[in-house]
Design a protein around this motif. Sequence first.
Motif, mmCIF file in Angstrom:
data_model
loop_
_atom_site.group_PDB
_atom_site.id
_atom_site.type_symbol
_atom_site.label_atom_id
_atom_site.label_comp_id
_atom_site.label_asym_id
_atom_site.label_seq_id
_atom_site.Cartn_x
_atom_site.Cartn_y
_atom_site.Cartn_z
ATOM 1 N N VAL A 1 0.847 -1.189 0.000
ATOM 2 C CA VAL A 1 0.000 0.000 0.000
ATOM 3 C C VAL A 1 0.884 1.242 0.000
ATOM 4 C CG1 VAL A 1 -1.703 1.304 1.306
ATOM 5 C CG2 VAL A 1 -1.904 -1.177 1.126
ATOM 6 N N LEU A 2 0.544 2.204 -0.867
ATOM 7 C CA LEU A 2 1.329 3.429 -0.976
ATOM 8 C C LEU A 2 1.040 4.355 0.191
ATOM 9 C CD1 LEU A 2 0.748 4.037 -4.779
ATOM 10 C CD2 LEU A 2 2.925 3.418 -3.737
ATOM 11 N N GLU A 3 2.078 4.857 0.792
ATOM 12 C CA GLU A 3 1.894 5.814 1.875
ATOM 13 C C GLU A 3 1.854 7.244 1.366
ATOM 14 O OE1 GLU A 3 4.825 5.234 4.856
ATOM 15 O OE2 GLU A 3 4.230 3.150 5.283
ATOM 16 N N ALA A 4 2.607 7.526 0.310
ATOM 17 C CA ALA A 4 2.728 8.906 -0.166
ATOM 18 C C ALA A 4 2.238 9.089 -1.593
ATOM 19 C CB ALA A 4 4.178 9.360 -0.057
ATOM 20 N N GLY A 5 1.645 8.088 -2.193
ATOM 21 C CA GLY A 5 1.231 8.217 -3.578
ATOM 22 C C GLY A 5 2.384 7.950 -4.524
ATOM 23 N N LEU A 6 2.076 7.956 -5.834
ATOM 24 C CA LEU A 6 3.095 7.640 -6.839
ATOM 25 C C LEU A 6 2.687 8.260 -8.168
ATOM 26 C CD1 LEU A 6 5.651 5.920 -7.586
ATOM 27 C CD2 LEU A 6 4.052 4.082 -8.209
ATOM 28 N N ASP A 7 3.592 9.044 -8.771
ATOM 29 C CA ASP A 7 3.355 9.636 -10.087
ATOM 30 C C ASP A 7 4.111 8.836 -11.142
ATOM 31 O OD1 ASP A 7 2.028 11.548 -8.663
ATOM 32 O OD2 ASP A 7 3.043 13.258 -9.566
ATOM 33 N N LEU A 8 3.398 8.437 -12.204
ATOM 34 C CA LEU A 8 3.996 7.672 -13.299
ATOM 35 C C LEU A 8 3.823 8.443 -14.604
ATOM 36 C CD1 LEU A 8 2.521 4.156 -12.388
ATOM 37 C CD2 LEU A 8 4.834 5.000 -11.872
ATOM 38 N N LEU A 9 4.895 8.564 -15.379
ATOM 39 C CA LEU A 9 4.833 9.236 -16.678
ATOM 40 C C LEU A 9 5.787 8.548 -17.642
ATOM 41 C CD1 LEU A 9 3.874 11.475 -18.555
ATOM 42 C CD2 LEU A 9 5.659 12.960 -17.618
ATOM 43 N N GLY A 10 5.225 7.891 -18.645
ATOM 44 C CA GLY A 10 6.031 7.169 -19.624
ATOM 45 C C GLY A 10 5.514 5.760 -19.801
ATOM 46 N N ALA A 11 6.359 4.871 -20.273
ATOM 47 C CA ALA A 11 5.970 3.486 -20.538
ATOM 48 C C ALA A 11 6.675 2.547 -19.569
ATOM 49 C CB ALA A 11 6.310 3.097 -21.979
ATOM 50 N N ALA A 12 5.908 1.709 -18.892
ATOM 51 C CA ALA A 12 6.487 0.658 -18.057
ATOM 52 C C ALA A 12 6.971 -0.483 -18.938
ATOM 53 C CB ALA A 12 5.454 0.150 -17.059
ATOM 54 N N GLU A 13 7.907 -1.257 -18.423
ATOM 55 C CA GLU A 13 8.414 -2.417 -19.164
ATOM 56 C C GLU A 13 8.341 -3.647 -18.284
ATOM 57 O OE1 GLU A 13 11.989 -3.188 -22.213
ATOM 58 O OE2 GLU A 13 12.677 -2.845 -20.153
ATOM 59 N N VAL A 14 7.877 -4.745 -18.866
ATOM 60 C CA VAL A 14 7.790 -6.022 -18.173
ATOM 61 C C VAL A 14 8.856 -6.964 -18.736
ATOM 62 C CG1 VAL A 14 6.354 -8.070 -17.799
ATOM 63 C CG2 VAL A 14 5.333 -5.789 -17.662
ATOM 64 N N ARG A 15 9.578 -7.621 -17.848
ATOM 65 C CA ARG A 15 10.526 -8.678 -18.235
ATOM 66 C C ARG A 15 10.110 -9.953 -17.520
ATOM 67 N NH1 ARG A 15 15.090 -7.353 -20.901
ATOM 68 N NH2 ARG A 15 15.418 -5.122 -21.258
ATOM 69 N N LEU A 16 10.010 -11.033 -18.273
ATOM 70 C CA LEU A 16 9.532 -12.290 -17.713
ATOM 71 C C LEU A 16 10.456 -13.430 -18.116
ATOM 72 C CD1 LEU A 16 5.737 -11.918 -18.635
ATOM 73 C CD2 LEU A 16 6.826 -11.340 -16.450
ATOM 74 N N ARG A 17 10.645 -14.358 -17.203
ATOM 75 C CA ARG A 17 11.323 -15.622 -17.509
ATOM 76 C C ARG A 17 10.244 -16.702 -17.456
ATOM 77 N NH1 ARG A 17 14.952 -15.366 -13.941
ATOM 78 N NH2 ARG A 17 14.109 -16.785 -12.369
ATOM 79 N N LEU A 18 10.014 -17.349 -18.586
ATOM 80 C CA LEU A 18 8.896 -18.281 -18.642
ATOM 81 C C LEU A 18 9.127 -19.373 -19.677
ATOM 82 C CD1 LEU A 18 7.378 -17.407 -21.493
ATOM 83 C CD2 LEU A 18 6.401 -15.620 -20.075
ATOM 84 N N LEU B 1 9.217 0.795 -13.790
ATOM 85 C CA LEU B 1 8.253 1.881 -13.781
ATOM 86 C C LEU B 1 8.916 3.216 -14.123
ATOM 87 C CD1 LEU B 1 6.342 1.070 -10.476
ATOM 88 C CD2 LEU B 1 5.510 0.694 -12.814
ATOM 89 N N PRO B 2 8.240 4.066 -14.904
ATOM 90 C CA PRO B 2 8.733 5.427 -15.149
ATOM 91 C C PRO B 2 8.173 6.362 -14.071
ATOM 92 C CG PRO B 2 6.864 4.988 -16.584
ATOM 93 C CD PRO B 2 7.042 3.770 -15.713
ATOM 94 N N VAL B 3 8.953 6.639 -13.057
ATOM 95 C CA VAL B 3 8.483 7.405 -11.899
ATOM 96 C C VAL B 3 8.793 8.885 -12.095
ATOM 97 C CG1 VAL B 3 8.690 7.720 -9.407
ATOM 98 C CG2 VAL B 3 8.785 5.420 -10.393
ATOM 99 N N HIS B 4 7.741 9.694 -12.055
ATOM 100 C CA HIS B 4 7.890 11.143 -12.201
ATOM 101 C C HIS B 4 8.105 11.766 -10.828
ATOM 102 C CE1 HIS B 4 6.725 15.326 -13.304
ATOM 103 N NE2 HIS B 4 7.187 14.981 -14.485
ATOM 104 N N GLN B 5 8.925 12.796 -10.775
ATOM 105 C CA GLN B 5 9.273 13.386 -9.482
ATOM 106 C C GLN B 5 8.112 14.144 -8.840
ATOM 107 O OE1 GLN B 5 12.496 16.049 -10.618
ATOM 108 N NE2 GLN B 5 11.145 17.829 -10.516
ATOM 109 N N GLY B 6 7.036 14.352 -9.585
ATOM 110 C CA GLY B 6 5.890 15.076 -9.054
ATOM 111 C C GLY B 6 5.791 16.467 -9.644
ATOM 112 N N SER B 7 4.569 16.984 -9.710
ATOM 113 C CA SER B 7 4.369 18.290 -10.341
ATOM 114 C C SER B 7 3.036 18.865 -9.907
ATOM 115 C CB SER B 7 4.390 18.143 -11.865
ATOM 116 O OG SER B 7 3.332 17.286 -12.287
ATOM 117 N N GLY B 8 2.913 20.169 -10.108
ATOM 118 C CA GLY B 8 1.628 20.839 -9.958
ATOM 119 C C GLY B 8 1.030 21.086 -11.328
ATOM 120 N N ASP B 9 0.020 21.931 -11.416
ATOM 121 C CA ASP B 9 -0.610 22.235 -12.701
ATOM 122 C C ASP B 9 0.308 23.164 -13.486
ATOM 123 O OD1 ASP B 9 -2.498 22.046 -14.631
ATOM 124 O OD2 ASP B 9 -4.129 22.900 -13.455
#
Length: 673
Positions: free
Chosen positions: A414-431, A530-538
């Motif tokens: 569970v996130l305590e402070a929230g999370l800003d994402l901007l961009g494309a996530a990437e998944v890597r799998l071994r299967l 994850l592409p984590v953004h540092q946070g922003s206002g409007d």
Amino acid sequence: MTIRTEFPHPIVEHEDMGIVLPDGCRLSARVWMPEDAEARPVPAVLEYIPYRKRDGTLPRDEMMHPYMAGHGYACVRVDMRGNGDSEGLMTDEYTQQEMDDAVAVIDWLSQQAWCSGAVGMMGKSWGGFNCLQAAFNQPPALKAVISVCSTTDRFADDIHYKGGCLLGENFGWGAVMLSFSSRPPDPVLRPDWRRMWMERLESEPWLAPRWAALQERGAFWKHGSVGEDYARMQTPVLIWGGWADNYMNTVAHLVENVPAPCKGIVGPWVHQYPHTAVPGPQVGFLQEALRWWDRWLKGIPNGAEDDPAYRVWMMDSAPPDASAKARPGHWVAEAEWPSPRVSRQVLTLGASRGAGTSQGYLGLGETGNLQVTIATPQHLGLRAGEFFPMGLNAEMPGDQREDDALSVCFDADVLEAGLDLLGAAEVRLRLSSDRPLGFVVARLCDVAPEGASVRIAHGMLNLCHRGSMERPAPMVPGQTVEVAFRLDQMAYRLAPGHRLRLALSNSYWPFVWPSPAAGRLTLTGGSLTLPVHQGSGDEWTPPPAEHAAPWKHRVIRAGKTRRCIEEDLITGTVALVVEDDLGDAENLTHGLCSGETMSERWEIRPDDPLSARAVHVWEQRLSRGDWSVRTRAEAEMTGTADTLRMTAVLRAWEGEALVFERHWDDRVDRRHV
């Protein structure tokens, strides 16, 4: 929304300006321009699509093109060859003929007495594709383009394939075009309408099997994909997208790679122009377009080239809503893209840690002894939403809880402070896989404390394409491989108290056509970046939405829409059913009455991928006084272990008399899907 009726320039309209191509084919254009354009030439802005200016896109055309003409431009809405009131025949989408015609039209426009010699090109969807393609082809008179909801890669990021997976909408789009292209010209403009109509019907292509047979990224798909050589993109581009549309990746791709001035804007919108699109907020697309044209077509130094490279609506956590009228959030403005404000965070897929988690855990550096089977039921995905939602009829992704329950899920804390994402996530799998053909789908979800799940982004990979989109190869059953793929671009702020979920499946109906056998994937490791953004206002305040006066019409019969999921308790078949009756309306300017009705049924049994069946029916109606025509396209897709079968029938009536009927029955070998 403001409706503008007064503009700096009084305008005149030409409802059927003929543009004769080098081979003698006459295209029909509807043109709005300032009254004094002959004396004071203005730049031309071209929109060039197959969707019929006389009835199809007329409602949106009349809100946009008079607006721009009133600000000093000649706006030219052209029916492509073989469509609407234009002569000739259309054989496929984005053909060389289509591109050559566009170059010829641009050249013709630049030479007219009322044109300054500078031409811009704009469009949404098909029109967004071909204005990028025109820029790629570099006609000298083309000085700038504005593209909305388009792609740079016709194989990886269009309605046919995604990650090499055959999309259900490949069939659906074939049915759409079979219907759309079956209509005749307007007899008021074309006295030889019936001859033209019969020629169209006789030459009508059934395109779905043609596209489905091209299961690797070869020459057909590379043609028209501007990402093949970004260096050719020397024309300034303003590119728009929407997070509720499946062309959201194009904006980042162009902003990052186009050498010419390129600016991107992505809102929360579906597959519509941003001044009318849902979910809100709507923005002043026409004012932004005018600013772009003023800079590049008139040379006005307004600083458009200095605007932020990438402006996006970062959506806040909100309850799932497949018919959301608005999405809370704020505007983020990145001076450059990729942005230095985005860092990469790697989360590892680990074995379940017990209470509060799903089958696995998503965390920093923790793996455990991961040994998970992915063998999801075939009906998973019924709440995925449309490939390109158009409005508020439950077409966007709904609550993902039911699909999550059928998937293999990895939950973060569970996130305590929230999370800003901007961009494309990437998944890597071994299967490993127990079948030679199969795919894997990844959904990134925002899970609220009460359990509601919102899809943030998704991505998929046909495992035959794990090494190459151009040279796919079947999996070797039992052999472990490493695969990687990107999810779609996103801009999303997760609220404190929420958790991030990665849901994996090897079925996704009807978004992806199922594999020929219900395979099992064995997952032994993986990560999510994850592409984590540092946070922003409007950071940006767009102009408010406005447009010209809407079309004058009378509703003859109101439309209605139905969308539901049905379950047959005897056979176990589950079906997504869509019925969309757009009703009938009369154009009070020229008297043409038009109407459209469609139905879709996507059915499958949870335990049998070969039970997949899609049936689409489209009807088109046109009339005026004693004259009336109607067409009906019916299409069906099924599959066996070795082939895909796509049948279709097209019928046409003049009054009550059946004047045309044609049947198709095509089978496509399942080489990689």
